[in-house]
Design a protein around this motif. Structure first.
Motif, PDB file in Angstrom:
ATOM      1  N   VAL A  68       8.705   7.112  -3.274  1.00  0.00           N
ATOM      2  CA  VAL A  68       7.618   7.163  -4.261  1.00  0.00           C
ATOM      3  C   VAL A  68       7.422   5.788  -4.898  1.00  0.00           C
ATOM      4  CG1 VAL A  68       6.951   8.126  -6.513  1.00  0.00           C
ATOM      5  CG2 VAL A  68       7.819   9.632  -4.706  1.00  0.00           C
ATOM      6  N   VAL A  69       8.510   5.137  -5.257  1.00  0.00           N
ATOM      7  CA  VAL A  69       8.414   3.810  -5.877  1.00  0.00           C
ATOM      8  C   VAL A  69       7.772   2.813  -4.914  1.00  0.00           C
ATOM      9  CG1 VAL A  69       9.774   1.847  -6.734  1.00  0.00           C
ATOM     10  CG2 VAL A  69      10.294   4.163  -7.514  1.00  0.00           C
ATOM     11  N   LEU A  70       8.205   2.816  -3.678  1.00  0.00           N
ATOM     12  CA  LEU A  70       7.628   1.890  -2.699  1.00  0.00           C
ATOM     13  C   LEU A  70       6.151   2.196  -2.455  1.00  0.00           C
ATOM     14  CD1 LEU A  70      10.504   1.561  -0.068  1.00  0.00           C
ATOM     15  CD2 LEU A  70       9.782  -0.143  -1.753  1.00  0.00           C
ATOM     16  N   ALA A  71       5.779   3.464  -2.430  1.00  0.00           N
ATOM     17  CA  ALA A  71       4.374   3.832  -2.194  1.00  0.00           C
ATOM     18  C   ALA A  71       3.481   3.438  -3.368  1.00  0.00           C
ATOM     19  CB  ALA A  71       4.283   5.331  -1.932  1.00  0.00           C
ATOM     20  N   THR A  72       3.987   3.616  -4.583  1.00  0.00           N
ATOM     21  CA  THR A  72       3.154   3.301  -5.746  1.00  0.00           C
ATOM     22  C   THR A  72       3.041   1.802  -6.010  1.00  0.00           C
ATOM     23  OG1 THR A  72       5.038   3.615  -7.233  1.00  0.00           O
ATOM     24  CG2 THR A  72       3.595   5.494  -6.885  1.00  0.00           C
ATOM     25  N   THR A  73       4.004   1.042  -5.587  1.00  0.00           N
ATOM     26  CA  THR A  73       3.915  -0.417  -5.786  1.00  0.00           C
ATOM     27  C   THR A  73       3.179  -1.100  -4.657  1.00  0.00           C
ATOM     28  OG1 THR A  73       6.068  -0.779  -4.751  1.00  0.00           O
ATOM     29  CG2 THR A  73       6.024  -0.481  -7.150  1.00  0.00           C
ATOM     30  N   GLY A  74       2.821  -0.368  -3.665  1.00  0.00           N
ATOM     31  CA  GLY A  74       2.097  -0.944  -2.541  1.00  0.00           C
ATOM     32  C   GLY A  74       3.010  -1.678  -1.566  1.00  0.00           C
ATOM     33  N   ALA A  75       4.293  -1.529  -1.725  1.00  0.00           N
ATOM     34  CA  ALA A  75       5.221  -2.230  -0.841  1.00  0.00           C
ATOM     35  C   ALA A  75       5.095  -1.741   0.594  1.00  0.00           C
ATOM     36  CB  ALA A  75       6.643  -2.094  -1.343  1.00  0.00           C
ATOM     37  N   LEU A  76       4.782  -0.486   0.764  1.00  0.00           N
ATOM     38  CA  LEU A  76       4.664   0.042   2.115  1.00  0.00           C
ATOM     39  C   LEU A  76       3.456  -0.549   2.843  1.00  0.00           C
ATOM     40  CD1 LEU A  76       5.528   3.843   1.661  1.00  0.00           C
ATOM     41  CD2 LEU A  76       6.927   2.061   2.689  1.00  0.00           C
ATOM     42  N   THR A  77       2.367  -0.768   2.122  1.00  0.00           N
ATOM     43  CA  THR A  77       1.201  -1.333   2.781  1.00  0.00           C
ATOM     44  C   THR A  77       1.423  -2.810   3.096  1.00  0.00           C
ATOM     45  OG1 THR A  77       0.177  -1.759   0.616  1.00  0.00           O
ATOM     46  CG2 THR A  77      -0.452   0.273   1.761  1.00  0.00           C
TER      47      THR A  77
END
Length: 164
Positions: free
Chosen positions: A151-160
């Motif tokens: 969730v943290v990675l998805a909300t910070t845009g790290a995954l994109t």
């Protein structure tokens, strides 16, 4: 007087035998001072060492007090391995698989891998392996931590950013 010889392990009675026969059995080693005898006339049980006229070479003694019956545990612990019993290799394999799945679930798809870890731990615990409880807790922590990290990675845009 005639006596039955009582086998303490099986309850089997031998005889009745008179004192001469009992003394012969003493010589043969079949009757010892701690052998329980039962009076054929009264049914009273006594130690061989307390029977007058029996040549055991020991002074007569009083009969021991009756032993108390063992008390069963009213609160048996279900699914717990008894101390000292070996853990099967299958149970060890389940615990190992649980820890590996927990580690993988922390980094990749926690619902699938950590869920599998929890399932392996529960199976091991239900089969009596005490380590299953700890492995289950590790699996749950891995599941929760993996979801939080995702969730943290998805909300910070790290995954994109990782995909570019």
């Amino acid at each position: 007087m005639n006596y039955f010889v009582v086998d303490q392990t099986s309850g089997q009675k031998y005889g009745p035998a008179d004192l001469a026969t009992l003394n012969q059995w003493v010589v043969e080693g079949r009757v010892t001072p701690t052998t329980m005898l039962e009076d054929a006339a009264t049914g009273q049980q006594v130690l061989a060492s307390s029977v007058p006229g029996l040549s055991l070479g020991v002074p007569p003694t009083a009969a021991p007090p009756p032993a108390a019956a063992p008390v069963a545990n009213p609160y048996p612990r279900q699914f717990e391995q008894a101390p000292g019993l070996p853990v099967s290799s299958e149970q060890s394999g389940l615990i190992t698989a649980s820890y590996i799945l927990s580690a993988v679930g922390l980094c990749v798809c926690p619902i699938a891998f950590s869920g599998g870890a929890i399932a392996c731990a529960v199976i091991a615990k239900n089969r009596g392996d005490q380590r299953g409880q700890t492995a289950m807790i590790v699996g749950i922590v891995s599941l929760v931590a993996g979801i939080i990290i995702g969730v943290v990675l998805a909300t910070t845009g790290a995954l994109t950013r990782l995909g570019r």
